[in-house]
Design an enzyme around this catalytic site. Structure first.
Site, mmCIF file in Angstrom:
data_model
loop_
_atom_site.group_PDB
_atom_site.id
_atom_site.type_symbol
_atom_site.label_atom_id
_atom_site.label_comp_id
_atom_site.label_asym_id
_atom_site.label_seq_id
_atom_site.Cartn_x
_atom_site.Cartn_y
_atom_site.Cartn_z
ATOM 1 N N ARG A 118 -25.877 39.778 -0.092
ATOM 2 C CA ARG A 118 -25.410 40.592 -1.226
ATOM 3 C C ARG A 118 -25.561 42.040 -0.795
ATOM 4 N NH1 ARG A 118 -26.551 40.294 -7.653
ATOM 5 N NH2 ARG A 118 -25.049 38.625 -7.319
ATOM 6 N N HIS A 145 -16.757 38.729 -5.626
ATOM 7 C CA HIS A 145 -17.913 37.887 -5.989
ATOM 8 C C HIS A 145 -17.430 36.434 -6.043
ATOM 9 C CE1 HIS A 145 -21.764 36.827 -7.336
ATOM 10 N NE2 HIS A 145 -21.783 37.354 -8.547
ATOM 11 N N GLN A 148 -19.474 33.423 -7.738
ATOM 12 C CA GLN A 148 -19.459 33.463 -9.200
ATOM 13 C C GLN A 148 -18.230 32.747 -9.739
ATOM 14 O OE1 GLN A 148 -21.710 35.040 -11.531
ATOM 15 N NE2 GLN A 148 -20.488 33.740 -12.882
ATOM 16 N N ASP A 236 -17.294 41.767 -18.148
ATOM 17 C CA ASP A 236 -18.445 42.016 -17.275
ATOM 18 C C ASP A 236 -18.947 43.412 -17.637
ATOM 19 O OD1 ASP A 236 -20.309 41.957 -15.199
ATOM 20 O OD2 ASP A 236 -18.836 42.287 -13.599
ATOM 21 N N CYS A 275 -20.347 36.798 -16.395
ATOM 22 C CA CYS A 275 -21.172 36.400 -15.241
ATOM 23 C C CYS A 275 -22.640 36.713 -15.450
ATOM 24 C CB CYS A 275 -20.645 37.073 -13.975
ATOM 25 S SG CYS A 275 -20.818 38.865 -13.951
ATOM 26 N N ARG A 303 -23.987 28.097 -11.643
ATOM 27 C CA ARG A 303 -24.153 28.769 -10.350
ATOM 28 C C ARG A 303 -24.849 27.832 -9.364
ATOM 29 N NH1 ARG A 303 -23.964 34.228 -9.944
ATOM 30 N NH2 ARG A 303 -23.724 33.696 -7.741
HETATM 31 N N1 CP Z 1 -23.909 36.867 -12.008
HETATM 32 C C1 CP Z 1 -24.722 37.233 -10.997
HETATM 33 O O1 CP Z 1 -24.341 37.292 -9.821
HETATM 34 O O2 CP Z 1 -25.990 37.468 -11.411
HETATM 35 P P1 CP Z 1 -27.148 38.140 -10.543
HETATM 36 O O3 CP Z 1 -26.761 39.568 -10.300
HETATM 37 O O4 CP Z 1 -28.382 38.015 -11.399
HETATM 38 O O5 CP Z 1 -27.283 37.407 -9.238
HETATM 39 N N1 NVA Z 2 -19.767 43.625 -11.489
HETATM 40 C C1 NVA Z 2 -21.204 43.410 -11.484
HETATM 41 C C2 NVA Z 2 -21.511 41.964 -11.311
HETATM 42 C C3 NVA Z 2 -22.977 41.625 -11.372
HETATM 43 C C4 NVA Z 2 -23.260 40.169 -11.147
HETATM 44 C C5 NVA Z 2 -21.841 44.235 -10.397
HETATM 45 O O1 NVA Z 2 -21.289 44.305 -9.288
HETATM 46 O O2 NVA Z 2 -22.888 44.835 -10.643
#
Ligand code: CP
Ligand code: NVA
Length: 319
Positions: A118, A145, A148, A236, A275, A303
């Protein structure tokens, strides 16, 4: 050769974006997730599935951004597949002190069987994959993502929403999550209506990908128009990780809140996805978030089931 070790090299695959798998494989992933989930109903969450397909395998997870769901679901997924995981955070690993991604990839490839990352810049995930000899999975970048969205598609199907021709509506920021929804739309043949303020549209590359794949994409600045007759409504956070809270973004986004008036425009049996983490009473009203059409906690649980199928696909054991 050690007992139980095959001399047939498995097909190792990266999962940086949904197109790495393609539509047929994604359908297979979702089918596998549904089957595995059904087989372990009521079991303790850390107990391994009977077949332990990843017995002895280790996943390394690199986090350069915060996470709750991705971190926990990948760890539990590995346990349920019979393997294990470990976490590298940039603040406490040599990555944070400037060790190169190339060297990190080569070292981890000698020590673990798969890597999840990540990070902010998508090119870092690509560089890691380029230098690694083990599968690399995108656990979120500023661009996309994909993990997700496998969970989201699984959740839609579980709630009776067959994907082809489905009308999926997105509200708010044209961000990384929307990019992967658009990619999925082209692969799985559902349609996307996108309501964003001017200047916050998704990258054209992803809109084109959806359209080229055969999806209809409708872009509007009117939230109510996007919601009209929709099967699935998704939003989101208005401010993603790494984005600037400054300027007037929250005010610009305010007309795109998913609330009772927006839900009333959708089909009666429409579902609401997010998400998470959510900012209740910003992008979604409390009434919708806590309401009967909200399936956000099924989505969060999924997930785990989605990650398991993604891991098996990456290891060449599925699809
Ligand atoms: N939805 C998601 O990816 O959550 P986190 O940021 O908690 O991993
Ligand atoms: N769009 C958000 C998703 C978090 C899971 C971000 O990138 O912070």
């Amino acid at each position: 050769m050690a007992e139980g070790v095959s001399n047939i090299a498995p097909t190792l695959r990266n999962f940086l974006d949904l197109s790495d798998a393609g539509g047929d494989a994604i359908a297979a992933l979702i089918g596998d997730a549904i089957d595995r989930k059904a087989l372990r109903q009521g079991w303790p969450k850390g107990r391994a599935d009977s077949d332990k397909p990843l017995d002895g395998r280790v996943l390394a997870m690199i986090f350069e951004k915060n996470s709750t769901r991705t971190r926990v679901s990948f760890d539990i997924a590995m346990r349920q597949l019979g393997g294990s995981s470990l976490i590298l955070e940039s603040g406490t690993s040599q990555l944070g002190r400037g060790e190169s991604i190339a060297d990190t990839a080569r070292v981890l490839s000698r020590m673990v069987d798969a890597i999840m990352i990540r990070t902010d810049d998508h090119s870092k995930a690509e560089e890691l994959a380029h230098h690694a000899d083990v599968p690399v999975i995108n656990g979120l970048t500023d661009r996309s993502h994909p993990c997700q969205i496998v969970a989201d598609l699984l959740t839609m199907i579980e709630h009776g929403k067959a994907l082809p021709g489905l009308e999926v509506a997105w509200f708010g920021d044209g961000n990384n999550v929307l990019h992967s929804i658009l990619e999925a739309a082209g692969l799985m043949k559902f349609n996307v209506r996108i309501a964003t303020p001017a200047g916050y549209e998704p990258d054209k590359e992803f809109v084109d990908l959806a359209i080229t794949g055969g999806a209809k994409v409708n872009m509007t600045q009117e939230a109510a128009a996007a919601a009209e007759g929709a099967d699935v409504l998704i939003t989101d956070t208005w401010v993603s990780m790494g984005q600037d809270h400054a300027h007037n973004k929250l005010a610009v986004m305010a007309p795109y809140q998913v609330n009772d008036a927006i839900m009333a425009k959708a089909k009666n049996d429409a579902i609401f996805l997010h998400c998470l983490p959510a900012h209740v009473d910003e992008e979604v009203s409390k009434s919708v978030f806590e309401g009967s059409q909200s399936v956000v906690f099924d989505e969060a649980e999924n997930r785990i089931h989605a990650q398991k199928s993604i891991l098996l696909w990456c290891m060449g054991m599925l699809g």
